[in-house]
Design a protein around this motif. Sequence first.
Motif, PDB file in Angstrom:
ATOM      1  N   GLN A 211       0.846  -1.195   0.000  1.00  0.00           N
ATOM      2  CA  GLN A 211       0.000   0.000   0.000  1.00  0.00           C
ATOM      3  C   GLN A 211       0.884   1.248   0.000  1.00  0.00           C
ATOM      4  O   GLN A 211       0.855   2.061   0.925  1.00  0.00           O
ATOM      5  CB  GLN A 211      -0.928  -0.011   1.217  1.00  0.00           C
ATOM      6  N   LEU A 212       1.663   1.355  -1.031  1.00  0.00           N
ATOM      7  CA  LEU A 212       2.650   2.432  -1.122  1.00  0.00           C
ATOM      8  C   LEU A 212       1.974   3.800  -1.115  1.00  0.00           C
ATOM      9  O   LEU A 212       1.074   4.067  -1.919  1.00  0.00           O
ATOM     10  CB  LEU A 212       3.468   2.269  -2.405  1.00  0.00           C
ATOM     11  N   GLY A 213       2.392   4.647  -0.173  1.00  0.00           N
ATOM     12  CA  GLY A 213       1.899   6.015  -0.151  1.00  0.00           C
ATOM     13  C   GLY A 213       0.626   6.228   0.635  1.00  0.00           C
ATOM     14  O   GLY A 213       0.105   7.349   0.666  1.00  0.00           O
ATOM     15  N   ASN A 214       0.101   5.186   1.295  1.00  0.00           N
ATOM     16  CA  ASN A 214      -1.137   5.354   2.071  1.00  0.00           C
ATOM     17  C   ASN A 214      -0.926   6.210   3.311  1.00  0.00           C
ATOM     18  O   ASN A 214      -1.851   6.871   3.778  1.00  0.00           O
ATOM     19  CB  ASN A 214      -1.687   3.985   2.489  1.00  0.00           C
ATOM     20  N   GLU A 215       0.291   6.180   3.854  1.00  0.00           N
ATOM     21  CA  GLU A 215       0.619   6.985   5.029  1.00  0.00           C
ATOM     22  C   GLU A 215       1.723   7.969   4.667  1.00  0.00           C
ATOM     23  O   GLU A 215       2.649   7.639   3.925  1.00  0.00           O
ATOM     24  CB  GLU A 215       1.087   6.092   6.187  1.00  0.00           C
ATOM     25  N   ASP A 216       1.611   9.205   5.189  1.00  0.00           N
ATOM     26  CA  ASP A 216       2.570  10.246   4.831  1.00  0.00           C
ATOM     27  C   ASP A 216       3.843  10.217   5.676  1.00  0.00           C
ATOM     28  O   ASP A 216       4.882  10.728   5.246  1.00  0.00           O
ATOM     29  CB  ASP A 216       1.915  11.631   4.967  1.00  0.00           C
ATOM     30  N   ARG A 217       3.759   9.638   6.867  1.00  0.00           N
ATOM     31  CA  ARG A 217       4.897   9.686   7.782  1.00  0.00           C
ATOM     32  C   ARG A 217       5.183   8.261   8.273  1.00  0.00           C
ATOM     33  O   ARG A 217       4.370   7.648   8.986  1.00  0.00           O
ATOM     34  CB  ARG A 217       4.589  10.624   8.960  1.00  0.00           C
ATOM     35  N   LEU A 218       6.345   7.750   7.881  1.00  0.00           N
ATOM     36  CA  LEU A 218       6.689   6.356   8.139  1.00  0.00           C
ATOM     37  C   LEU A 218       8.002   6.262   8.895  1.00  0.00           C
ATOM     38  O   LEU A 218       8.980   6.943   8.563  1.00  0.00           O
ATOM     39  CB  LEU A 218       6.822   5.583   6.819  1.00  0.00           C
ATOM     40  N   LEU A 219       8.023   5.373   9.898  1.00  0.00           N
ATOM     41  CA  LEU A 219       9.244   5.129  10.673  1.00  0.00           C
ATOM     42  C   LEU A 219       9.458   3.621  10.768  1.00  0.00           C
ATOM     43  O   LEU A 219       8.621   2.901  11.330  1.00  0.00           O
ATOM     44  CB  LEU A 219       9.131   5.739  12.071  1.00  0.00           C
ATOM     45  N   LEU A 220      10.564   3.151  10.226  1.00  0.00           N
ATOM     46  CA  LEU A 220      10.937   1.740  10.283  1.00  0.00           C
ATOM     47  C   LEU A 220      12.169   1.602  11.170  1.00  0.00           C
ATOM     48  O   LEU A 220      13.202   2.202  10.889  1.00  0.00           O
ATOM     49  CB  LEU A 220      11.235   1.205   8.879  1.00  0.00           C
ATOM     50  N   ILE A 221      12.055   0.825  12.242  1.00  0.00           N
ATOM     51  CA  ILE A 221      13.169   0.609  13.158  1.00  0.00           C
ATOM     52  C   ILE A 221      13.519  -0.876  13.171  1.00  0.00           C
ATOM     53  O   ILE A 221      12.676  -1.712  13.479  1.00  0.00           O
ATOM     54  CB  ILE A 221      12.833   1.064  14.592  1.00  0.00           C
ATOM     55  N   VAL A 222      14.747  -1.194  12.803  1.00  0.00           N
ATOM     56  CA  VAL A 222      15.257  -2.555  12.886  1.00  0.00           C
ATOM     57  C   VAL A 222      16.140  -2.619  14.124  1.00  0.00           C
ATOM     58  O   VAL A 222      17.172  -1.946  14.201  1.00  0.00           O
ATOM     59  CB  VAL A 222      16.044  -2.938  11.617  1.00  0.00           C
ATOM     60  N   VAL A 223      15.722  -3.409  15.103  1.00  0.00           N
ATOM     61  CA  VAL A 223      16.379  -3.444  16.418  1.00  0.00           C
ATOM     62  C   VAL A 223      17.409  -4.564  16.449  1.00  0.00           C
ATOM     63  O   VAL A 223      17.089  -5.731  16.219  1.00  0.00           O
ATOM     64  CB  VAL A 223      15.351  -3.632  17.546  1.00  0.00           C
ATOM     65  N   GLU A 224      18.622  -4.201  16.762  1.00  0.00           N
ATOM     66  CA  GLU A 224      19.725  -5.157  16.843  1.00  0.00           C
ATOM     67  C   GLU A 224      19.439  -6.238  17.888  1.00  0.00           C
ATOM     68  O   GLU A 224      19.102  -5.949  19.042  1.00  0.00           O
ATOM     69  CB  GLU A 224      21.011  -4.413  17.205  1.00  0.00           C
ATOM     70  N   SER A 225      19.549  -7.512  17.456  1.00  0.00           N
ATOM     71  CA  SER A 225      19.461  -8.680  18.337  1.00  0.00           C
ATOM     72  C   SER A 225      18.129  -8.811  19.068  1.00  0.00           C
ATOM     73  O   SER A 225      18.060  -9.421  20.140  1.00  0.00           O
ATOM     74  CB  SER A 225      20.602  -8.663  19.375  1.00  0.00           C
ATOM     75  N   TRP A 226      17.052  -8.266  18.492  1.00  0.00           N
ATOM     76  CA  TRP A 226      15.729  -8.442  19.099  1.00  0.00           C
ATOM     77  C   TRP A 226      15.131  -9.736  18.569  1.00  0.00           C
ATOM     78  O   TRP A 226      14.607  -9.799  17.464  1.00  0.00           O
ATOM     79  CB  TRP A 226      14.814  -7.263  18.788  1.00  0.00           C
ATOM     80  N   GLY A 227      15.234 -10.793  19.368  1.00  0.00           N
ATOM     81  CA  GLY A 227      14.718 -12.095  18.982  1.00  0.00           C
ATOM     82  C   GLY A 227      13.478 -12.452  19.776  1.00  0.00           C
ATOM     83  O   GLY A 227      13.177 -11.853  20.816  1.00  0.00           O
ATOM     84  N   SER A 228      12.730 -13.427  19.292  1.00  0.00           N
ATOM     85  CA  SER A 228      11.511 -13.869  19.960  1.00  0.00           C
ATOM     86  C   SER A 228      11.872 -14.672  21.207  1.00  0.00           C
ATOM     87  O   SER A 228      12.582 -15.673  21.122  1.00  0.00           O
ATOM     88  CB  SER A 228      10.675 -14.741  19.017  1.00  0.00           C
TER      89      SER A 228
END
Length: 462
Positions: A211-228
Amino acid sequence: MLNALLRIKNIGMVENPALSIALALALNAGFLIAANLTGTDRAWINLDYAIAVVLIAFGLPSLGLTLAALFLLTDALVLLGQLYPFPRLSDLLYLLKFTALASTDHLLIMMAVMVIFAGKLVTLSIAGKRITPLTALITLNILAASAWLLMSTSGDGDRMATYRKLEAPAIASQTSTLISMRSSAFLDQLNGDGSALKPGPDGASQPWFNQLGNEDRLLLIVVESWGSTNSPRVNETLLAPLISLSEGKYQSGEMLFHGFTIAGELRELCKLTPLHFDLRKTQVGFENCLPNMLQDAGYTTGAMHGATSLMYDRRHWYPRVGFQETTFFEDRIWPRRCYSFPGACDLDMLPVLENFFSKPGKRFMYWLTLNTHAPYDLRDLRGPAADCTALNLPEETETCRLIRLQADFFAGLAEQLRHESLRDVDVIIVGDHAPNMLNLKEREENFRSGSVPWVRFKTPAQ
Protein backbone atom coordinates in the motif's frame (compact mmCIF):
# COMPACT_ATOMS: atom_id res chain seq x y z
CA MET A 1 66.54 -33.08 5.69
CA LEU A 2 69.48 -34.83 7.39
CA ASN A 3 67.72 -34.47 10.71
CA ALA A 4 64.60 -36.04 9.23
CA LEU A 5 66.64 -39.02 7.91
CA LEU A 6 68.22 -39.54 11.31
CA ARG A 7 64.80 -39.52 12.92
CA ILE A 8 63.53 -42.10 10.43
CA LYS A 9 66.51 -44.32 11.34
CA ASN A 10 65.23 -44.42 14.91
CA ILE A 11 61.62 -45.12 13.93
CA GLY A 12 61.66 -48.51 15.65
CA MET A 13 62.05 -46.97 19.12
CA VAL A 14 58.94 -46.28 21.21
CA GLU A 15 59.66 -43.56 23.75
CA ASN A 16 57.68 -41.04 25.76
CA PRO A 17 54.18 -42.42 25.08
CA ALA A 18 52.96 -40.48 28.13
CA LEU A 19 54.34 -37.27 26.61
CA SER A 20 52.48 -37.99 23.37
CA ILE A 21 49.22 -38.39 25.28
CA ALA A 22 49.88 -35.28 27.39
CA LEU A 23 50.59 -33.25 24.25
CA ALA A 24 47.33 -34.37 22.65
CA LEU A 25 45.43 -33.33 25.77
CA ALA A 26 47.20 -29.96 25.94
CA LEU A 27 46.39 -29.11 22.33
CA ASN A 28 42.72 -29.97 22.78
CA ALA A 29 42.14 -28.71 26.33
CA GLY A 30 41.52 -25.04 25.53
CA PHE A 31 38.98 -25.79 22.83
CA LEU A 32 37.18 -28.30 25.03
CA ILE A 33 36.89 -25.71 27.82
CA ALA A 34 35.62 -23.10 25.34
CA ALA A 35 33.09 -25.56 23.89
CA ASN A 36 31.84 -26.42 27.38
CA LEU A 37 31.48 -22.77 28.39
CA THR A 38 29.65 -21.81 25.21
CA GLY A 39 27.50 -24.91 24.85
CA THR A 40 28.96 -25.74 21.44
CA ASP A 41 29.90 -29.20 20.24
CA ARG A 42 33.43 -30.38 19.63
CA ALA A 43 35.22 -33.71 19.43
CA TRP A 44 37.18 -34.57 22.57
CA ILE A 45 40.31 -35.11 20.48
CA ASN A 46 41.08 -33.40 17.18
CA LEU A 47 42.81 -35.94 14.97
CA ASP A 48 44.50 -33.21 12.92
CA TYR A 49 47.07 -32.33 15.59
CA ALA A 50 48.48 -35.87 15.51
CA ILE A 51 49.51 -35.25 11.89
CA ALA A 52 51.49 -32.16 12.93
CA VAL A 53 53.15 -34.14 15.74
CA VAL A 54 54.24 -36.84 13.27
CA LEU A 55 55.89 -34.27 11.02
CA ILE A 56 57.77 -32.67 13.93
CA ALA A 57 58.78 -36.09 15.24
CA PHE A 58 60.24 -36.90 11.82
CA GLY A 59 62.38 -33.76 11.91
CA LEU A 60 60.16 -31.46 9.84
CA PRO A 61 59.29 -28.80 12.42
CA SER A 62 58.58 -25.96 9.96
CA LEU A 63 56.02 -27.99 8.03
CA GLY A 64 54.56 -29.45 11.22
CA LEU A 65 54.14 -26.08 12.93
CA THR A 66 52.67 -24.53 9.77
CA LEU A 67 50.06 -27.27 9.61
CA ALA A 68 49.46 -26.99 13.35
CA ALA A 69 48.74 -23.26 12.96
CA LEU A 70 46.24 -24.04 10.20
CA PHE A 71 44.64 -26.75 12.33
CA LEU A 72 44.30 -24.32 15.25
CA LEU A 73 42.60 -21.83 12.95
CA THR A 74 40.30 -24.56 11.62
CA ASP A 75 39.42 -25.62 15.16
CA ALA A 76 38.55 -22.03 16.03
CA LEU A 77 36.41 -21.63 12.90
CA VAL A 78 34.35 -24.72 13.74
CA LEU A 79 33.56 -23.28 17.16
CA LEU A 80 32.98 -19.76 15.83
CA GLY A 81 30.72 -21.07 13.08
CA GLN A 82 28.32 -22.44 15.68
CA LEU A 83 28.21 -19.18 17.65
CA TYR A 84 28.14 -16.73 14.74
CA PRO A 85 27.31 -18.59 11.52
CA PHE A 86 28.95 -16.86 8.56
CA PRO A 87 27.83 -17.82 5.03
CA ARG A 88 31.29 -17.88 3.46
CA LEU A 89 34.88 -17.83 4.66
CA SER A 90 35.37 -14.78 2.45
CA ASP A 91 32.69 -13.01 4.52
CA LEU A 92 34.70 -13.70 7.68
CA LEU A 93 37.78 -12.20 6.05
CA TYR A 94 35.65 -9.22 5.02
CA LEU A 95 34.51 -8.71 8.62
CA LEU A 96 38.10 -8.86 9.91
CA LYS A 97 38.83 -5.52 8.28
CA PHE A 98 36.50 -3.95 10.87
CA THR A 99 38.53 -5.35 13.79
CA ALA A 100 39.66 -1.89 14.83
CA LEU A 101 36.01 -0.88 15.24
CA ALA A 102 35.18 -3.78 17.57
CA SER A 103 34.33 -3.38 21.25
CA THR A 104 37.01 -3.65 23.92
CA ASP A 105 35.60 -7.01 25.04
CA HIS A 106 35.88 -8.45 21.55
CA LEU A 107 39.42 -7.13 21.15
CA LEU A 108 40.48 -8.65 24.48
CA ILE A 109 39.03 -12.01 23.45
CA MET A 110 40.92 -11.89 20.15
CA MET A 111 44.17 -11.01 21.90
CA ALA A 112 43.69 -13.83 24.42
CA VAL A 113 43.07 -16.31 21.60
CA MET A 114 46.27 -15.25 19.83
CA VAL A 115 48.31 -15.65 23.04
CA ILE A 116 46.82 -19.11 23.63
CA PHE A 117 47.53 -20.13 20.04
CA ALA A 118 51.14 -19.00 20.36
CA GLY A 119 51.50 -20.97 23.59
CA LYS A 120 50.13 -24.11 21.96
CA LEU A 121 52.57 -23.81 19.06
CA VAL A 122 55.54 -23.32 21.42
CA THR A 123 54.43 -26.35 23.46
CA LEU A 124 54.07 -28.42 20.30
CA SER A 125 57.51 -27.37 19.03
CA ILE A 126 59.27 -28.32 22.27
CA ALA A 127 57.38 -31.48 23.11
CA GLY A 128 57.12 -32.75 19.53
CA LYS A 129 60.89 -33.06 19.23
CA ARG A 130 60.97 -35.36 22.27
CA ILE A 131 58.55 -37.87 20.73
CA THR A 132 60.04 -40.55 18.49
CA PRO A 133 58.62 -41.08 15.01
CA LEU A 134 57.25 -44.52 15.90
CA THR A 135 55.46 -43.18 18.96
CA ALA A 136 53.95 -40.39 16.87
CA LEU A 137 52.88 -42.80 14.12
CA ILE A 138 51.31 -45.23 16.59
CA THR A 139 49.39 -42.37 18.22
CA LEU A 140 48.16 -41.13 14.83
CA ASN A 141 47.06 -44.59 13.74
CA ILE A 142 45.26 -45.31 16.99
CA LEU A 143 43.38 -42.02 16.76
CA ALA A 144 42.58 -42.47 13.06
CA ALA A 145 41.34 -46.04 13.59
CA SER A 146 39.24 -44.92 16.54
CA ALA A 147 37.72 -42.03 14.56
CA TRP A 148 36.86 -44.38 11.67
CA LEU A 149 35.34 -46.91 14.05
CA LEU A 150 33.22 -44.29 15.79
CA MET A 151 31.94 -42.89 12.50
CA SER A 152 31.21 -46.29 10.97
CA THR A 153 29.25 -47.47 14.02
CA SER A 154 27.36 -44.24 14.63
CA GLY A 155 24.64 -45.09 12.10
CA ASP A 156 24.61 -41.49 10.91
CA GLY A 157 27.55 -40.62 8.72
CA ASP A 158 26.15 -37.19 7.92
CA ARG A 159 25.58 -36.03 11.44
CA MET A 160 28.42 -33.51 11.32
CA ALA A 161 27.48 -32.10 7.92
CA THR A 162 25.27 -29.34 9.19
CA TYR A 163 25.81 -25.61 9.00
CA ARG A 164 24.61 -24.20 12.30
CA LYS A 165 24.89 -27.19 14.59
CA LEU A 166 27.11 -30.24 14.73
CA GLU A 167 27.08 -33.37 16.85
CA ALA A 168 30.70 -34.29 17.43
CA PRO A 169 32.01 -37.79 18.18
CA ALA A 170 34.79 -38.36 20.69
CA ILE A 171 37.55 -38.32 18.05
CA ALA A 172 37.33 -36.51 14.71
CA SER A 173 39.15 -34.30 12.27
CA GLN A 174 38.08 -30.70 12.76
CA THR A 175 39.26 -29.94 9.23
CA SER A 176 36.80 -32.52 7.94
CA THR A 177 34.12 -31.07 10.19
CA LEU A 178 34.70 -27.56 8.85
CA ILE A 179 34.50 -28.78 5.26
CA SER A 180 31.24 -30.60 5.97
CA MET A 181 29.80 -27.49 7.66
CA ARG A 182 30.76 -25.29 4.72
CA SER A 183 29.29 -27.66 2.11
CA SER A 184 25.87 -28.07 3.68
CA ALA A 185 22.60 -27.50 1.88
CA PHE A 186 22.44 -24.00 3.39
CA LEU A 187 25.60 -22.99 1.60
CA ASP A 188 24.66 -24.69 -1.65
CA GLN A 189 21.90 -22.18 -2.16
CA LEU A 190 24.47 -19.38 -2.08
CA ASN A 191 26.14 -20.56 -5.27
CA GLY A 192 24.65 -18.12 -7.75
CA ASP A 193 25.72 -16.48 -10.95
CA GLY A 194 27.96 -13.93 -9.24
CA SER A 195 25.15 -11.54 -8.29
CA ALA A 196 25.38 -10.18 -4.75
CA LEU A 197 21.60 -10.15 -4.23
CA LYS A 198 18.72 -12.52 -4.70
CA PRO A 199 14.98 -12.33 -3.89
CA GLY A 200 14.34 -12.78 -0.20
CA PRO A 201 11.46 -13.23 2.22
CA ASP A 202 8.83 -10.63 3.00
CA GLY A 203 9.57 -8.59 6.07
CA ALA A 204 7.45 -6.72 8.60
CA SER A 205 7.51 -3.77 6.16
CA GLN A 206 5.54 -5.74 3.53
CA PRO A 207 2.30 -3.74 4.14
CA TRP A 208 4.10 -0.59 3.01
CA PHE A 209 5.16 -2.31 -0.20
CA ASN A 210 1.55 -3.37 -0.79
CA GLN A 211 0.00 0.00 0.00
CA LEU A 212 2.65 2.43 -1.12
CA GLY A 213 1.90 6.02 -0.15
CA ASN A 214 -1.14 5.35 2.07
CA GLU A 215 0.62 6.98 5.03
CA ASP A 216 2.57 10.25 4.83
CA ARG A 217 4.90 9.69 7.78
CA LEU A 218 6.69 6.36 8.14
CA LEU A 219 9.24 5.13 10.67
CA LEU A 220 10.94 1.74 10.28
CA ILE A 221 13.17 0.61 13.16
CA VAL A 222 15.26 -2.56 12.89
CA VAL A 223 16.38 -3.44 16.42
CA GLU A 224 19.72 -5.16 16.84
CA SER A 225 19.46 -8.68 18.34
CA TRP A 226 15.73 -8.44 19.10
CA GLY A 227 14.72 -12.10 18.98
CA SER A 228 11.51 -13.87 19.96
CA THR A 229 11.68 -14.93 23.59
CA ASN A 230 10.17 -18.10 25.01
CA SER A 231 8.56 -16.15 27.84
CA PRO A 232 5.35 -14.18 27.09
CA ARG A 233 6.02 -12.13 30.21
CA VAL A 234 9.35 -10.89 28.82
CA ASN A 235 7.69 -9.88 25.54
CA GLU A 236 4.95 -8.03 27.40
CA THR A 237 7.48 -6.17 29.54
CA LEU A 238 9.50 -5.05 26.52
CA LEU A 239 6.51 -3.83 24.52
CA ALA A 240 4.54 -2.30 27.42
CA PRO A 241 5.72 1.31 26.82
CA LEU A 242 4.91 1.13 23.11
CA ILE A 243 1.54 -0.53 23.66
CA SER A 244 0.69 2.24 26.11
CA LEU A 245 1.66 4.82 23.52
CA SER A 246 -0.52 3.21 20.84
CA GLU A 247 -3.55 3.15 23.16
CA GLY A 248 -3.91 -0.56 22.53
CA LYS A 249 -4.24 -0.16 18.76
CA TYR A 250 -1.33 -2.17 17.46
CA GLN A 251 -0.43 -5.27 15.50
CA SER A 252 2.33 -7.68 16.42
CA GLY A 253 3.73 -11.02 15.35
CA GLU A 254 6.83 -13.05 14.64
CA MET A 255 8.64 -14.26 11.54
CA LEU A 256 11.18 -16.95 10.85
CA PHE A 257 14.57 -15.64 9.83
CA HIS A 258 18.20 -16.76 9.88
CA GLY A 259 20.97 -14.36 8.98
CA PHE A 260 23.17 -11.46 9.97
CA THR A 261 22.23 -7.82 10.49
CA ILE A 262 22.83 -6.85 6.88
CA ALA A 263 20.48 -9.63 5.76
CA GLY A 264 17.83 -8.39 8.20
CA GLU A 265 18.20 -4.90 6.79
CA LEU A 266 17.79 -5.98 3.18
CA ARG A 267 14.81 -8.14 4.15
CA GLU A 268 12.96 -5.07 5.39
CA LEU A 269 14.25 -2.47 2.94
CA CYS A 270 14.25 -4.45 -0.29
CA LYS A 271 12.84 -7.96 0.21
CA LEU A 272 16.28 -9.19 -0.83
CA THR A 273 18.89 -11.60 0.56
CA PRO A 274 22.63 -10.84 0.23
CA LEU A 275 24.79 -13.65 -1.11
CA HIS A 276 27.82 -12.09 0.56
CA PHE A 277 28.56 -9.13 2.80
CA ASP A 278 30.66 -6.95 0.52
CA LEU A 279 28.19 -4.72 -1.36
CA ARG A 280 30.59 -1.90 -2.21
CA LYS A 281 30.63 -2.66 -5.92
CA THR A 282 27.01 -3.77 -6.22
CA GLN A 283 25.36 -1.12 -8.36
CA VAL A 284 22.19 -2.87 -9.54
CA GLY A 285 19.46 -4.78 -7.80
CA PHE A 286 18.34 -2.02 -5.43
CA GLU A 287 15.84 -0.40 -7.83
CA ASN A 288 12.74 -1.84 -6.15
CA CYS A 289 13.81 -1.17 -2.58
CA LEU A 290 11.25 0.59 -0.41
CA PRO A 291 13.24 3.86 0.00
CA ASN A 292 13.66 4.16 -3.78
CA MET A 293 9.96 3.51 -4.34
CA LEU A 294 8.97 6.03 -1.67
CA GLN A 295 11.36 8.61 -3.07
CA ASP A 296 9.69 8.21 -6.47
CA ALA A 297 6.35 8.74 -4.73
CA GLY A 298 7.49 12.10 -3.35
CA TYR A 299 8.84 11.13 0.07
CA THR A 300 11.98 12.47 1.68
CA THR A 301 13.95 9.43 2.81
CA GLY A 302 16.46 9.22 5.64
CA ALA A 303 18.49 6.61 7.51
CA MET A 304 20.34 6.68 10.83
CA HIS A 305 22.72 4.26 12.55
CA GLY A 306 25.03 4.77 15.52
CA ALA A 307 28.06 2.96 14.10
CA THR A 308 30.45 4.36 11.54
CA SER A 309 29.36 4.21 7.91
CA LEU A 310 32.42 2.04 7.21
CA MET A 311 30.69 -0.93 8.87
CA TYR A 312 29.37 -3.21 6.12
CA ASP A 313 30.21 -0.32 3.76
CA ARG A 314 26.83 1.27 4.34
CA ARG A 315 28.22 4.56 3.08
CA HIS A 316 28.27 2.96 -0.38
CA TRP A 317 25.02 1.01 -0.62
CA TYR A 318 22.62 3.09 1.51
CA PRO A 319 22.33 5.78 -1.22
CA ARG A 320 21.69 3.05 -3.81
CA VAL A 321 18.83 1.71 -1.69
CA GLY A 322 17.29 5.18 -1.92
CA PHE A 323 18.29 7.16 1.17
CA GLN A 324 18.66 10.87 0.51
CA GLU A 325 19.81 11.73 4.03
CA THR A 326 21.99 9.62 6.32
CA THR A 327 23.31 10.06 9.85
CA PHE A 328 26.17 7.91 11.12
CA PHE A 329 28.55 8.11 14.05
CA GLU A 330 31.06 10.29 12.23
CA ASP A 331 28.43 12.84 11.18
CA ARG A 332 27.87 14.40 14.61
CA ILE A 333 29.55 15.14 17.91
CA TRP A 334 27.65 12.90 20.30
CA PRO A 335 27.29 13.37 24.09
CA ARG A 336 29.03 10.06 24.73
CA ARG A 337 30.15 6.83 23.11
CA CYS A 338 28.48 3.53 23.95
CA TYR A 339 30.18 0.22 24.73
CA SER A 340 28.27 -2.82 23.44
CA PHE A 341 29.49 -1.84 20.00
CA PRO A 342 31.55 1.34 19.57
CA GLY A 343 29.42 4.16 18.29
CA ALA A 344 26.75 6.66 19.24
CA CYS A 345 24.21 5.67 21.87
CA ASP A 346 20.79 4.93 20.44
CA LEU A 347 18.95 7.19 22.88
CA ASP A 348 21.30 10.05 21.99
CA MET A 349 20.11 9.75 18.39
CA LEU A 350 16.49 10.49 19.27
CA PRO A 351 16.89 14.23 18.50
CA VAL A 352 17.83 13.27 14.93
CA LEU A 353 14.50 11.46 14.68
CA GLU A 354 12.63 14.42 16.12
CA ASN A 355 14.31 16.89 13.78
CA PHE A 356 13.61 14.74 10.72
CA PHE A 357 9.87 14.55 11.36
CA SER A 358 9.58 18.20 12.39
CA LYS A 359 9.83 19.14 8.72
CA PRO A 360 6.79 19.18 6.42
CA GLY A 361 5.95 16.77 3.63
CA LYS A 362 5.93 13.03 3.18
CA ARG A 363 8.79 11.51 5.15
CA PHE A 364 10.29 8.06 5.69
CA MET A 365 12.98 7.36 8.28
CA TYR A 366 14.85 4.09 8.71
CA TRP A 367 16.74 3.45 11.94
CA LEU A 368 19.08 0.53 12.56
CA THR A 369 19.82 0.44 16.29
CA LEU A 370 23.19 -0.49 17.78
CA ASN A 371 23.39 -0.71 21.58
CA THR A 372 21.77 -4.14 21.96
CA HIS A 373 24.69 -5.70 20.08
CA ALA A 374 26.68 -8.48 21.74
CA PRO A 375 28.32 -8.50 24.30
CA TYR A 376 25.40 -6.50 25.78
CA ASP A 377 27.35 -4.09 27.95
CA LEU A 378 25.27 -2.70 30.82
CA ARG A 379 27.27 0.53 30.83
CA ASP A 380 24.99 1.53 27.95
CA LEU A 381 21.92 1.59 30.22
CA ARG A 382 20.34 5.01 30.61
CA GLY A 383 17.21 4.48 32.67
CA PRO A 384 16.20 2.15 35.53
CA ALA A 385 17.15 -1.46 34.80
CA ALA A 386 14.46 -4.02 34.13
CA ASP A 387 13.95 -6.47 37.00
CA CYS A 388 15.36 -9.74 35.67
CA THR A 389 14.45 -11.59 38.86
CA ALA A 390 10.78 -10.73 38.32
CA LEU A 391 11.11 -12.08 34.78
CA ASN A 392 12.65 -15.31 36.07
CA LEU A 393 15.99 -14.51 34.44
CA PRO A 394 19.23 -14.97 36.41
CA GLU A 395 21.00 -11.64 36.88
CA GLU A 396 24.40 -12.86 35.66
CA THR A 397 23.20 -14.15 32.28
CA GLU A 398 23.65 -12.65 28.83
CA THR A 399 19.88 -12.82 28.42
CA CYS A 400 19.33 -10.57 31.42
CA ARG A 401 21.80 -8.00 30.10
CA LEU A 402 20.19 -8.04 26.66
CA ILE A 403 16.64 -7.69 27.99
CA ARG A 404 17.68 -4.79 30.19
CA LEU A 405 19.23 -2.97 27.25
CA GLN A 406 16.22 -3.61 25.03
CA ALA A 407 13.76 -2.51 27.72
CA ASP A 408 15.81 0.66 28.20
CA PHE A 409 15.66 1.42 24.47
CA PHE A 410 11.94 0.76 24.08
CA ALA A 411 11.13 2.93 27.10
CA GLY A 412 13.24 5.81 25.80
CA LEU A 413 11.79 5.46 22.31
CA ALA A 414 8.20 5.45 23.58
CA GLU A 415 8.85 8.64 25.53
CA GLN A 416 10.31 10.37 22.47
CA LEU A 417 7.46 9.24 20.22
CA ARG A 418 5.08 11.31 22.37
CA HIS A 419 6.80 14.46 21.12
CA GLU A 420 4.65 16.82 19.07
CA SER A 421 6.82 16.49 15.94
CA LEU A 422 6.32 12.71 15.96
CA ARG A 423 2.54 12.69 15.98
CA ASP A 424 0.62 10.63 13.46
CA VAL A 425 3.61 8.49 12.41
CA ASP A 426 3.09 4.94 11.19
CA VAL A 427 5.73 2.89 13.05
CA ILE A 428 7.05 -0.59 12.35
CA ILE A 429 9.65 -2.08 14.72
CA VAL A 430 11.25 -5.45 13.97
CA GLY A 431 14.26 -7.48 15.05
CA ASP A 432 17.14 -7.99 12.65
CA HIS A 433 17.98 -11.52 13.84
CA ALA A 434 17.86 -13.74 16.91
CA PRO A 435 20.51 -12.75 19.45
CA ASN A 436 24.01 -14.21 19.31
CA MET A 437 25.31 -15.47 22.63
CA LEU A 438 28.48 -17.14 23.81
CA ASN A 439 26.36 -19.71 25.65
CA LEU A 440 24.24 -21.58 23.12
CA LYS A 441 22.35 -23.51 25.79
CA GLU A 442 21.25 -20.30 27.43
CA ARG A 443 20.08 -18.92 24.10
CA GLU A 444 18.09 -22.05 23.33
CA GLU A 445 16.44 -21.89 26.75
CA ASN A 446 15.32 -18.28 26.39
CA PHE A 447 14.86 -17.60 22.69
CA ARG A 448 13.16 -19.28 19.76
CA SER A 449 15.71 -20.22 17.15
CA GLY A 450 15.56 -18.19 13.96
CA SER A 451 12.56 -16.11 15.02
CA VAL A 452 12.22 -12.33 15.27
CA PRO A 453 9.26 -10.29 16.57
CA TRP A 454 7.65 -7.22 15.07
CA VAL A 455 5.12 -4.63 16.13
CA ARG A 456 3.22 -1.97 14.16
CA PHE A 457 1.30 0.99 15.57
CA LYS A 458 0.57 4.63 14.93
CA THR A 459 1.51 7.47 17.23
CA PRO A 460 -1.38 9.65 18.45
CA ALA A 461 -2.52 12.31 15.98
CA GLN A 462 -3.05 14.82 18.77
